[in-house]
Motif scaffolding. Structure first.
Motif, PDB file in Angstrom:
ATOM      1  N   SER A 124       0.845  -1.192   0.000  1.00  0.00           N
ATOM      2  CA  SER A 124       0.000   0.000   0.000  1.00  0.00           C
ATOM      3  C   SER A 124       0.879   1.241   0.000  1.00  0.00           C
ATOM      4  CB  SER A 124      -0.920   0.008   1.221  1.00  0.00           C
ATOM      5  OG  SER A 124      -0.168   0.109   2.411  1.00  0.00           O
ATOM      6  N   LEU A 125       0.314   2.308  -0.539  1.00  0.00           N
ATOM      7  CA  LEU A 125       1.006   3.599  -0.593  1.00  0.00           C
ATOM      8  C   LEU A 125      -0.026   4.706  -0.509  1.00  0.00           C
ATOM      9  CD1 LEU A 125       3.482   3.036  -3.571  1.00  0.00           C
ATOM     10  CD2 LEU A 125       4.134   3.419  -1.185  1.00  0.00           C
ATOM     11  N   PRO A 126       0.363   5.849   0.033  1.00  0.00           N
ATOM     12  CA  PRO A 126      -0.530   7.009  -0.045  1.00  0.00           C
ATOM     13  C   PRO A 126      -0.738   7.388  -1.514  1.00  0.00           C
ATOM     14  CG  PRO A 126       1.259   7.408   1.512  1.00  0.00           C
ATOM     15  CD  PRO A 126       1.585   6.139   0.775  1.00  0.00           C
ATOM     16  N   LEU A 127      -1.925   7.862  -1.800  1.00  0.00           N
ATOM     17  CA  LEU A 127      -2.246   8.288  -3.160  1.00  0.00           C
ATOM     18  C   LEU A 127      -1.221   9.305  -3.661  1.00  0.00           C
ATOM     19  CD1 LEU A 127      -4.350   8.013  -5.445  1.00  0.00           C
ATOM     20  CD2 LEU A 127      -5.575   9.907  -4.401  1.00  0.00           C
ATOM     21  N   VAL A 144       1.851   7.619  -5.000  1.00  0.00           N
ATOM     22  CA  VAL A 144       1.609   7.014  -6.311  1.00  0.00           C
ATOM     23  C   VAL A 144       1.703   8.084  -7.391  1.00  0.00           C
ATOM     24  CG1 VAL A 144      -0.072   5.775  -7.742  1.00  0.00           C
ATOM     25  CG2 VAL A 144       0.213   5.149  -5.327  1.00  0.00           C
ATOM     26  N   VAL A 145       1.092   9.243  -7.145  1.00  0.00           N
ATOM     27  CA  VAL A 145       1.141  10.360  -8.097  1.00  0.00           C
ATOM     28  C   VAL A 145       2.592  10.762  -8.350  1.00  0.00           C
ATOM     29  CG1 VAL A 145       0.591  12.816  -8.397  1.00  0.00           C
ATOM     30  CG2 VAL A 145      -1.165  11.235  -7.572  1.00  0.00           C
ATOM     31  N   ALA A 146       3.361  10.940  -7.286  1.00  0.00           N
ATOM     32  CA  ALA A 146       4.748  11.393  -7.420  1.00  0.00           C
ATOM     33  C   ALA A 146       5.600  10.366  -8.151  1.00  0.00           C
ATOM     34  CB  ALA A 146       5.338  11.681  -6.045  1.00  0.00           C
ATOM     35  N   ARG A 147       5.476   9.111  -7.806  1.00  0.00           N
ATOM     36  CA  ARG A 147       6.341   8.083  -8.400  1.00  0.00           C
ATOM     37  C   ARG A 147       5.992   7.782  -9.856  1.00  0.00           C
ATOM     38  NH1 ARG A 147       7.035   4.074  -3.189  1.00  0.00           N
ATOM     39  NH2 ARG A 147       7.805   5.706  -1.825  1.00  0.00           N
ATOM     40  N   LEU A 148       4.723   7.884 -10.207  1.00  0.00           N
ATOM     41  CA  LEU A 148       4.340   7.625 -11.597  1.00  0.00           C
ATOM     42  C   LEU A 148       4.455   8.884 -12.462  1.00  0.00           C
ATOM     43  CD1 LEU A 148       1.299   5.208 -11.219  1.00  0.00           C
ATOM     44  CD2 LEU A 148       3.710   4.659 -11.642  1.00  0.00           C
ATOM     45  N   GLN A 149       4.652  10.038 -11.833  1.00  0.00           N
ATOM     46  CA  GLN A 149       4.839  11.301 -12.536  1.00  0.00           C
ATOM     47  C   GLN A 149       3.682  11.615 -13.477  1.00  0.00           C
ATOM     48  OE1 GLN A 149       8.870  10.328 -13.951  1.00  0.00           O
ATOM     49  NE2 GLN A 149       9.580  12.030 -12.688  1.00  0.00           N
ATOM     50  N   VAL A 150       2.470  11.438 -12.961  1.00  0.00           N
ATOM     51  CA  VAL A 150       1.269  11.788 -13.709  1.00  0.00           C
ATOM     52  C   VAL A 150       0.390  12.667 -12.824  1.00  0.00           C
ATOM     53  CG1 VAL A 150       1.282   9.747 -15.210  1.00  0.00           C
ATOM     54  CG2 VAL A 150       0.096   9.652 -13.024  1.00  0.00           C
ATOM     55  N   HIS A 151      -0.595  13.292 -13.411  1.00  0.00           N
ATOM     56  CA  HIS A 151      -1.478  14.198 -12.687  1.00  0.00           C
ATOM     57  C   HIS A 151      -2.322  13.418 -11.678  1.00  0.00           C
ATOM     58  CE1 HIS A 151      -4.588  17.233 -11.962  1.00  0.00           C
ATOM     59  NE2 HIS A 151      -3.649  18.105 -12.333  1.00  0.00           N
ATOM     60  N   ALA A 152      -2.613  14.047 -10.556  1.00  0.00           N
ATOM     61  CA  ALA A 152      -3.393  13.410  -9.492  1.00  0.00           C
ATOM     62  C   ALA A 152      -4.761  12.944  -9.996  1.00  0.00           C
ATOM     63  CB  ALA A 152      -3.564  14.365  -8.318  1.00  0.00           C
ATOM     64  N   THR A 153      -5.388  13.704 -10.891  1.00  0.00           N
ATOM     65  CA  THR A 153      -6.691  13.319 -11.432  1.00  0.00           C
ATOM     66  C   THR A 153      -6.598  11.997 -12.177  1.00  0.00           C
ATOM     67  OG1 THR A 153      -7.244  15.654 -11.650  1.00  0.00           O
ATOM     68  CG2 THR A 153      -8.597  14.105 -12.896  1.00  0.00           C
ATOM     69  N   THR A 154      -5.512  11.795 -12.909  1.00  0.00           N
ATOM     70  CA  THR A 154      -5.321  10.551 -13.652  1.00  0.00           C
ATOM     71  C   THR A 154      -5.197   9.373 -12.698  1.00  0.00           C
ATOM     72  OG1 THR A 154      -4.207  11.760 -15.417  1.00  0.00           O
ATOM     73  CG2 THR A 154      -3.837   9.383 -15.333  1.00  0.00           C
ATOM     74  N   LEU A 179      -3.808   3.577  -0.929  1.00  0.00           N
ATOM     75  CA  LEU A 179      -4.258   2.568  -1.877  1.00  0.00           C
ATOM     76  C   LEU A 179      -3.575   1.272  -1.481  1.00  0.00           C
ATOM     77  CD1 LEU A 179      -4.001   4.415  -5.314  1.00  0.00           C
ATOM     78  CD2 LEU A 179      -6.008   4.090  -3.872  1.00  0.00           C
ATOM     79  N   ALA A 180      -4.358   0.218  -1.326  1.00  0.00           N
ATOM     80  CA  ALA A 180      -3.808  -1.066  -0.904  1.00  0.00           C
ATOM     81  C   ALA A 180      -4.210  -2.146  -1.899  1.00  0.00           C
ATOM     82  CB  ALA A 180      -4.304  -1.430   0.489  1.00  0.00           C
ATOM     83  N   LEU A 181      -3.248  -2.947  -2.247  1.00  0.00           N
ATOM     84  CA  LEU A 181      -3.442  -4.041  -3.183  1.00  0.00           C
ATOM     85  C   LEU A 181      -4.251  -5.153  -2.519  1.00  0.00           C
ATOM     86  CD1 LEU A 181      -2.380  -4.605  -6.057  1.00  0.00           C
ATOM     87  CD2 LEU A 181      -0.386  -5.669  -5.015  1.00  0.00           C
ATOM     88  N   THR A 182      -5.232  -5.689  -3.225  1.00  0.00           N
ATOM     89  CA  THR A 182      -5.962  -6.857  -2.727  1.00  0.00           C
ATOM     90  C   THR A 182      -5.243  -8.117  -3.196  1.00  0.00           C
ATOM     91  OG1 THR A 182      -7.370  -7.031  -4.686  1.00  0.00           O
ATOM     92  CG2 THR A 182      -8.174  -5.615  -2.878  1.00  0.00           C
ATOM     93  N   ASP A 183      -5.633  -9.260  -2.670  1.00  0.00           N
ATOM     94  CA  ASP A 183      -5.043 -10.521  -3.133  1.00  0.00           C
ATOM     95  C   ASP A 183      -5.292 -10.714  -4.629  1.00  0.00           C
ATOM     96  OD1 ASP A 183      -4.075 -11.079  -0.597  1.00  0.00           O
ATOM     97  OD2 ASP A 183      -5.750 -12.403  -0.064  1.00  0.00           O
TER      98      ASP A 183
END
Length: 178
Positions: A75-78, A81-91, A119-123
């Protein structure tokens, strides 16, 4: 995926010739760089899309799942995820909503910040991203269409461009791939 018949002339070389013929010589090399990279992106994305189609995943959805699977807790804070993927928060938000709807990710409250969500991954999400990664590795990443030497050179060139654009500073320690 069927391959179209090769054209008798490289359209990007012809575009460069036209640029020069129209007096835009100072911009011709840059136009060729931009359009070449964009065409390469189209070719690679078509291969990625074909590999991910059996999993009903877009590359954007795959990237979020893979990033979460790489994290220690799944899991990661939203915002991360935005920062690491380098895309807009809306996306990322709309992608996350689809992943939640499909039962691949859940939203959890952040343990320290009441305004943030994790955001947390499910099985099911973990299983799907592992199978999709196996397909991508076999069908795309193991043989991207370049020799290992050309691939390393291309990654290094693009990394310099990204660094100059402000994507990152020199990491410590520097990854071997660069």
């Amino acid at each position: 995926m069927t391959r179209p018949r090769p054209l008798p002339v490289d359209p990007l070389a012809e575009a460069k010739r036209q640029w020069v013929a129209h007096g835009w010589t100072d911009a011709a090399d840059g136009m060729t760089v931009v359009t070449s990279v964009m065409r390469a992106q189209q070719l690679l994305l078509a291969r990625v899309d074909a590999a991910l189609k059996p999993f009903a995943l877009s590359f954007a959805r795959y990237e979020v799942l893979r990033l979460l699977a790489f994290s220690r807790a799944g899991s990661l804070p939203l915002s991360s995820v935005v920062a690491r993927l380098q895309v807009h928060a809306t996306t990322v938000t709309s992608t996350a909503e689809r992943l939640v709807r499909d039962g691949l990710v859940v939203r959890e409250p952040h343990p320290y910040d009441g305004r943030a969500a994790l955001l947390a991954l499910t099985d099911a999400g973990r299983d799907l991203v592992e199978r999709a990664t196996s397909a991508l590795n076999a069908e795309v990443f193991a043989q991207p269409g370049l020799s290992p030497e050309d691939a390393a050179e291309l990654v290094a060139i693009v990394a310099r461009m990204r660094k100059d654009a402000g994507d990152f500073t020199d990491p410590r320690p520097q990854p071997e791939a660069l």
